[in-house]
Write a protein that holds these residues in place. Structure first.
Motif, PDB file in Angstrom:
ATOM      1  N   TYR A   1       0.869  -1.177   0.000  1.00 10.31           N
ATOM      2  CA  TYR A   1       0.000   0.000   0.000  1.00 10.31           C
ATOM      3  C   TYR A   1       0.908   1.231   0.000  1.00 10.31           C
ATOM      4  O   TYR A   1       1.507   1.581   1.023  1.00 10.31           O
ATOM      5  CB  TYR A   1      -0.930  -0.025   1.210  1.00 10.31           C
ATOM      6  CG  TYR A   1      -1.962  -1.134   1.142  1.00 10.31           C
ATOM      7  CD1 TYR A   1      -3.222  -0.911   0.583  1.00 10.31           C
ATOM      8  CD2 TYR A   1      -1.667  -2.411   1.604  1.00 10.31           C
ATOM      9  CE1 TYR A   1      -4.162  -1.934   0.491  1.00 10.31           C
ATOM     10  CE2 TYR A   1      -2.595  -3.442   1.521  1.00 10.31           C
ATOM     11  CZ  TYR A   1      -3.840  -3.196   0.963  1.00 10.31           C
ATOM     12  OH  TYR A   1      -4.766  -4.212   0.872  1.00 10.31           O
ATOM     13  N   LEU A   2       1.022   1.853  -1.156  1.00  7.26           N
ATOM     14  CA  LEU A   2       2.047   2.868  -1.368  1.00  7.26           C
ATOM     15  C   LEU A   2       1.855   4.104  -0.501  1.00  7.26           C
ATOM     16  O   LEU A   2       2.829   4.810  -0.226  1.00  7.26           O
ATOM     17  CB  LEU A   2       2.066   3.259  -2.852  1.00  7.26           C
ATOM     18  CG  LEU A   2       2.406   2.116  -3.826  1.00  7.26           C
ATOM     19  CD1 LEU A   2       2.294   2.590  -5.275  1.00  7.26           C
ATOM     20  CD2 LEU A   2       3.806   1.571  -3.551  1.00  7.26           C
ATOM     21  N   ASP A   3       0.647   4.370  -0.083  1.00 10.15           N
ATOM     22  CA  ASP A   3       0.393   5.561   0.731  1.00 10.15           C
ATOM     23  C   ASP A   3       0.390   5.263   2.229  1.00 10.15           C
ATOM     24  O   ASP A   3       0.134   6.158   3.037  1.00 10.15           O
ATOM     25  CB  ASP A   3      -0.946   6.196   0.340  1.00 10.15           C
ATOM     26  CG  ASP A   3      -0.966   6.654  -1.108  1.00 10.15           C
ATOM     27  OD1 ASP A   3       0.084   7.139  -1.581  1.00 10.15           O
ATOM     28  OD2 ASP A   3      -2.013   6.517  -1.766  1.00 10.15           O
ATOM     29  N   GLU A   4       0.656   4.006   2.600  1.00 10.05           N
ATOM     30  CA  GLU A   4       0.551   3.619   4.003  1.00 10.05           C
ATOM     31  C   GLU A   4       1.863   3.118   4.590  1.00 10.05           C
ATOM     32  O   GLU A   4       1.943   2.892   5.807  1.00 10.05           O
ATOM     33  CB  GLU A   4      -0.532   2.543   4.170  1.00 10.05           C
ATOM     34  CG  GLU A   4      -1.909   2.995   3.691  1.00 10.05           C
ATOM     35  CD  GLU A   4      -2.958   1.898   3.791  1.00 10.05           C
ATOM     36  OE1 GLU A   4      -2.843   1.061   4.709  1.00 10.05           O
ATOM     37  OE2 GLU A   4      -3.877   1.873   2.950  1.00 10.05           O
ATOM     38  N   GLY A   5       2.876   2.912   3.758  1.00 11.04           N
ATOM     39  CA  GLY A   5       4.143   2.402   4.267  1.00 11.04           C
ATOM     40  C   GLY A   5       4.049   1.004   4.821  1.00 11.04           C
ATOM     41  O   GLY A   5       4.803   0.616   5.720  1.00 11.04           O
ATOM     42  N   ALA A   6       3.099   0.208   4.297  1.00 15.60           N
ATOM     43  CA  ALA A   6       2.881  -1.143   4.803  1.00 15.60           C
ATOM     44  C   ALA A   6       2.379  -2.030   3.668  1.00 15.60           C
ATOM     45  O   ALA A   6       1.911  -1.554   2.629  1.00 15.60           O
ATOM     46  CB  ALA A   6       1.885  -1.138   5.955  1.00 15.60           C
ATOM     47  N   GLY A   7       2.475  -3.327   3.897  1.00  8.59           N
ATOM     48  CA  GLY A   7       2.000  -4.262   2.884  1.00  8.59           C
ATOM     49  C   GLY A   7       1.809  -5.641   3.471  1.00  8.59           C
ATOM     50  O   GLY A   7       1.978  -5.875   4.670  1.00  8.59           O
ATOM     51  N   PHE A   8       1.458  -6.589   2.592  1.00  6.35           N
ATOM     52  CA  PHE A   8       1.243  -7.967   3.009  1.00  6.35           C
ATOM     53  C   PHE A   8       2.007  -8.909   2.087  1.00  6.35           C
ATOM     54  O   PHE A   8       2.277  -8.598   0.929  1.00  6.35           O
ATOM     55  CB  PHE A   8      -0.254  -8.327   2.986  1.00  6.35           C
ATOM     56  CG  PHE A   8      -0.881  -8.301   1.611  1.00  6.35           C
ATOM     57  CD1 PHE A   8      -0.800  -9.402   0.761  1.00  6.35           C
ATOM     58  CD2 PHE A   8      -1.559  -7.171   1.160  1.00  6.35           C
ATOM     59  CE1 PHE A   8      -1.373  -9.376  -0.511  1.00  6.35           C
ATOM     60  CE2 PHE A   8      -2.134  -7.133  -0.106  1.00  6.35           C
ATOM     61  CZ  PHE A   8      -2.040  -8.234  -0.939  1.00  6.35           C
TER      62      PHE A   8
END
Length: 327
Positions: A236-243
């Motif tokens: 998630y490019l706008d959240e600084g996180a991913g899975f």
């Protein structure tokens, strides 16, 4: 009546309901804050109509389909596929596992095991599903055990649903695979179905880039990657996180994207549900299990579209969902 079980550990919390053994809520505690990767339909907790299939009543993060899919689809532009797709729908989509209430066998703050007994006519006798919080990590580990009545082949799939951002293209996807196919019902011609990269997928006479979703304009679109050789990562490019979604690719060698962006009407959908279903499969799209276990254009190329089940040795399928930070 559906009941629920909560997991709580150092790196997160999750809620699992007995209807379709679904993970309805998941929060990872990451260094930069709380991260919720799964989609959740706005009607969860508000729909109890038994005429609506179980997993739709609680449509959210993660459930399983045994057998996967159903019949009744068409492929008007692809005669090779249409010849296969003559079977009527075989019960509820994604099988009993995605419709009925499971029973909680055991559970604590870190793990829960649920079970579902199938009807006497089924080649499947029983399913067991264990969901475990990974110690010291923002991750859930899943085990699906299939207990057979007799040796058989059957389609099978996992059904994690991830949240789509509001802005187009702000979820970045990475995966490696041998070849991909557009859903036969969405392909405009036989020579506009196959693709080699997510960056250029045939659609409506042109191409779309599915390395970044949601697509624009908003659309519903299904594709299947075959011969997958890596986990799937979503950032998630706008959240600084991913899975990271990882699974037993030797048993489930394909991954279907169900990119649904408010395009389904009627109850309970009402054009409200937005998600990216990321579905590890031993199946031919979401077609009748007889299509998957018989000759079809995917397994003709050496990619298995079924699992083998045997009463002498229950089949175990593993997958995991892990959260990570990018900054």
């Amino acid at each position: 009546m559906s009941s629920s079980h909560n997991l709580r550990w150092s790196h997160g919390e999750a809620t699992i309901v007995t209807t379709a053994a679904t993970v309805t809520d998941l929060t990872f505690n990451l260094p930069n804050g709380r991260f919720q990767p799964f989609a959740r339909a706005p009607w969860v907790g508000k729909v109890d109509d038994p005429a609506i299939v179980g997993h739709l009543r609680v449509l959210s993060g993660d459930f399983v389909g045994v057998p996967f899919g159903t019949g009744g689809r068409e492929a008007p532009n692809l005669p090779e596929w249409s010849r296969l797709m003559t079977q009527p729908a075989n019960g509820t989509i994604h099988g009993p596992s995605a419709h009925y209430d499971w029973t909680i066998v055991s559970g604590d703050d870190h793990s829960v095991t649920l079970a579902l007994d199938y009807e006497a006519h089924s080649v499947v006798r029983r399913l067991e599903r264990t969901i475990t919080a990974r110690d010291g990590s923002p991750a859930l580990d899943f085990t699906l055990k299939i207990v057979a009545r007799h040796k058989a082949q059957i389609s099978c799939g996992l059904h994690p649903n991830f949240r789509l951002p509001e802005q187009p293209g702000r979820l970045k996807l990475d995966i490696e695979f041998a070849f991909g196919l557009v859903h036969p019902g969405r392909a405009t011609s036989p020579d506009a179905q196959e693709f080699a990269t997510l960056a250029s997928i045939p659609k409506d006479g042109g191409h779309v880039d599915m390395t970044h979703v949601p697509l624009s304009p908003r659309t519903d679109f299904n594709v299947q990657m075959c011969g997958v050789t890596s986990p799937l990562t979503g950032t998630y490019l706008d959240e600084g996180a991913g899975f990271e979604l990882d699974w037993d690719r030797d048993l489930l060698p394909t991954l279907m994207f169900w990119h649904t962006d408010g395009g389904i009407g009627g109850e309970p959908w009402n054009n409200q549900f937005r998600a990216l279903g990321c579905e590890p499969l031993a199946s031919t799209f979401d077609f009748h299990t007889d299509v998957s276990t018989g000759p079809n254009p995917i397994n003709a190329r050496g990619v298995k579209t079924w699992v083998d089940i045997d009463p002498a040795k229950p089949l175990e399928i593993h997958h995991s969902v892990r959260g990570f930070t990018t900054k």
